[in-house]
Write an enzyme that holds these catalytic residues in place. Structure first.
Site, mmCIF file in Angstrom:
data_model
loop_
_atom_site.group_PDB
_atom_site.id
_atom_site.type_symbol
_atom_site.label_atom_id
_atom_site.label_comp_id
_atom_site.label_asym_id
_atom_site.label_seq_id
_atom_site.Cartn_x
_atom_site.Cartn_y
_atom_site.Cartn_z
ATOM 1 N N GLY A 75 49.778 65.492 43.906
ATOM 2 C CA GLY A 75 49.217 65.113 45.190
ATOM 3 C C GLY A 75 48.173 66.109 45.684
ATOM 4 N N THR A 76 48.410 67.384 45.466
ATOM 5 C CA THR A 76 47.481 68.398 45.977
ATOM 6 C C THR A 76 46.107 68.227 45.336
ATOM 7 O OG1 THR A 76 49.292 69.933 46.374
ATOM 8 C CG2 THR A 76 47.093 70.895 46.206
ATOM 9 N N ASN A 150 55.022 64.014 56.118
ATOM 10 C CA ASN A 150 56.083 64.591 55.289
ATOM 11 C C ASN A 150 57.167 65.298 56.089
ATOM 12 O OD1 ASN A 150 53.434 66.044 55.404
ATOM 13 N ND2 ASN A 150 54.727 67.786 54.875
ATOM 14 N N HIS A 202 56.401 63.051 41.723
ATOM 15 C CA HIS A 202 57.729 63.644 41.956
ATOM 16 C C HIS A 202 58.350 63.239 43.295
ATOM 17 C CE1 HIS A 202 56.948 67.295 44.638
ATOM 18 N NE2 HIS A 202 55.722 67.014 44.286
ATOM 19 N N THR A 239 42.675 67.580 29.183
ATOM 20 C CA THR A 239 43.505 66.710 28.340
ATOM 21 C C THR A 239 44.615 66.079 29.175
ATOM 22 O OG1 THR A 239 43.020 68.082 26.438
ATOM 23 C CG2 THR A 239 44.976 66.683 26.270
ATOM 24 N N CYS A 332 56.961 80.461 56.065
ATOM 25 C CA CYS A 332 56.776 81.897 56.166
ATOM 26 C C CYS A 332 55.495 82.260 55.433
ATOM 27 C CB CYS A 332 57.964 82.590 55.523
ATOM 28 S SG CYS A 332 57.900 84.344 55.693
HETATM 29 N N1 PLP Z 1 50.754 65.398 50.588
HETATM 30 C C1 PLP Z 1 51.958 65.248 51.149
HETATM 31 C C2 PLP Z 1 52.098 64.385 52.358
HETATM 32 C C3 PLP Z 1 53.064 65.899 50.612
HETATM 33 O O1 PLP Z 1 54.256 65.742 51.192
HETATM 34 C C4 PLP Z 1 52.893 66.713 49.471
HETATM 35 C C5 PLP Z 1 54.025 67.450 48.899
HETATM 36 O O2 PLP Z 1 54.960 67.816 49.585
HETATM 37 C C6 PLP Z 1 51.613 66.819 48.911
HETATM 38 C C7 PLP Z 1 50.568 66.143 49.499
HETATM 39 C C8 PLP Z 1 51.371 67.634 47.704
HETATM 40 O O3 PLP Z 1 51.818 66.953 46.539
HETATM 41 P P1 PLP Z 1 52.154 67.749 45.196
HETATM 42 O O4 PLP Z 1 53.460 68.453 45.431
HETATM 43 O O5 PLP Z 1 52.262 66.691 44.152
HETATM 44 O O6 PLP Z 1 51.038 68.673 44.942
#
Ligand code: PLP
Length: 394
Positions: A75-76, A150, A202, A239, A332
């Site tokens: 996601g990041t 989240n 995940h 890759t 933190c």
């Molecule tokens: N965006 C949201 C809303 C998330 O909750 C998270 C992970 O907690 C991410 C992005 C980041 O995803 P990843 O852990 O796959 O990098």
């Protein structure tokens, strides 16, 4: 879900357990399909076929064309690609809500972007968004509003956001971080109007380190973050993580197939958890509700509470002693505790924000997990408050 170590796992928003079918497919791909999908021989073609079939499955779940899927490391990376790629393609600024995950917020801030506030219920302030679009519409590269938060589980009004952006800043791209949404919402329908959509395997029973960004045609000039071997039609070098991609495809397909039956079950457990704690413990505030118990715009899985007069870390420590795995929203950084930026944006008082607890359920959460949490949390909060009172007297 009680695992083999006896844990009651209530931290599914942080990550989910791997589905057994995902483990099976990944094990088999890792063992046997080891060719490089970019190669030309038959072992390479076999790996490429796994990637292609996975792309079909993921695109079907997301309501996109297979060619619009860019596989990423999670996601990041998908969020960073959406924001930075749009900024670099246009030379303009990004905009996001103040409650985005740092994977969106940090690149937006890095590129000198703007943030839009939320109300006390955790939903984006649409009037403020409209003002930003009216004043800066022609200077904007991308508007990024998450599908579901989240920390609080609050679902954002994506349809209203897209209507405003299309009307007031029609050249601006629309991105949504749907990382927390796939288990709880029909992502294909709620994001159908979005040019860019991020997911992460995940969070729905797939492997860590695998995700995807939907890049619809309006966003085709997105500049890649990772330049290299030309994979993903030149949009993401490197890759392919073939086993991870195969695992994500299985996880996405199964999640979509189970969603309709699991959501009401999970919501009923979450409601019991939240209602019982709120009615039996003093000094607790549930976040993201319009009025007590009204969770109509929250995902089914999150029970997020703030307790007066305690520190989250101490509560989490006590809960873990009772085999309950949960999390807090404060983080933190550089040695100093900071309250969650999400709670701050919602107007929560700093002390209350320091007493936050996120219990996040999953498809596998059982009644026993919920009852154990209910039986443990009230007494644990009371014990911490008593300790505080005793400390005050000494
Ligand atoms: N965006 C949201 C809303 C998330 O909750 C998270 C992970 O907690 C991410 C992005 C980041 O995803 P990843 O852990 O796959 O990098």
């Amino acid at each position: 879900m009680t695992d083999t170590l006896g844990a009651h796992y209530l931290d599914n928003a942080a990550t989910t357990p791997l589905r057994p079918s995902v483990l099976d497919i990944m094990t088999s791909v890792l063992a046997a399909t080891y060719g490089n999908p970019s190669g030309a021989h038959r072992l390479a073609r076999a790996a490429n076929q796994v990637v292609d079939e996975s792309r079909e499955s993921v695109s079907a779940v997301l309501g996109a064309e297979p060619g619009q899927i860019v596989f990423t490391s999670g996601g990041t990376e998908a969020d960073n690609l959406a924001i930075t790629g749009a900024v670099e393609a246009t030379g303009k600024r990004p905009v996001c809500s103040a409650i985005e995950h740092h994977a969106v917020l940090d690149p937006v801030v890095h590129h000198g972007g703007l943030t839009v506030g939320v109300g006390g219920d955790g939903r984006i302030d649409l009037d403020q968004l409209a003002d930003v679009l009216r004043s800066h519409g022609t200077e904007l590269a991308v508007v990024s509003i998450m599908a579901a938060n989240n920390e609080t589980g609050v679902i954002q009004p994506l349809a209203e956001v897209s209507a405003l952006v299309r009307e007031l800043a029609p050249d601006t791209l629309l991105h949504t971080d749907a990382v927390q949404a796939l288990c709880w919402l029909d992502v294909a329908s709620v994001t159908a109007d979005y040019d860019l959509v991020s997911i992460s395997a995940h969070k729905f029973g797939g492997p860590k380190g695998t995700g995807a960004l939907v890049v619809r045609d309006r966003a085709r000039s997105l500049v890649p973050l990772l330049k290299g071997g030309g994979q993903e039609r030149g949009r993401r070098g490197g890759t392919h993580n073939v086993a991870g991609i195969a695992g994500m495809a299985v996880a996405a397909t199964e999640t979509a197939a189970q969603r309709a039956s699991r959501v009401p079950e999970v919501a009923a457990r979450r409601d019991r958890l939240a209602d019982t704690i709120c009615s039996s413990v003093d000094g607790v505030v549930e976040t993201g509700v319009r009025s007590p118990g009204d969770r109509g715009h929250k995902t089914a899985n999150i029970c997020h509470l703030c307790f007066e007069g305690i520190a989250s870390e101490a509560l989490l420590f006590l809960l873990e002693k009772h085999d309950i795995m949960a999390s807090a929203a404060s983080s933190c950084s550089s040695g100093a505790m900071e309250p969650s930026h999400v709670l701050a944006a919602m107007g929560f008082d700093r002390d209350l924000a320091f007493g936050s607890l996120r219990l996040s359920l999953g498809y596998d959460t059982t009644d026993d997990d919920v009852e154990t949490a209910i039986a443990t949390i009230g007494p644990a909060v009371e014990r911490l408050r008593q300790r505080e009172r005793d400390g005050d007297r000494s």
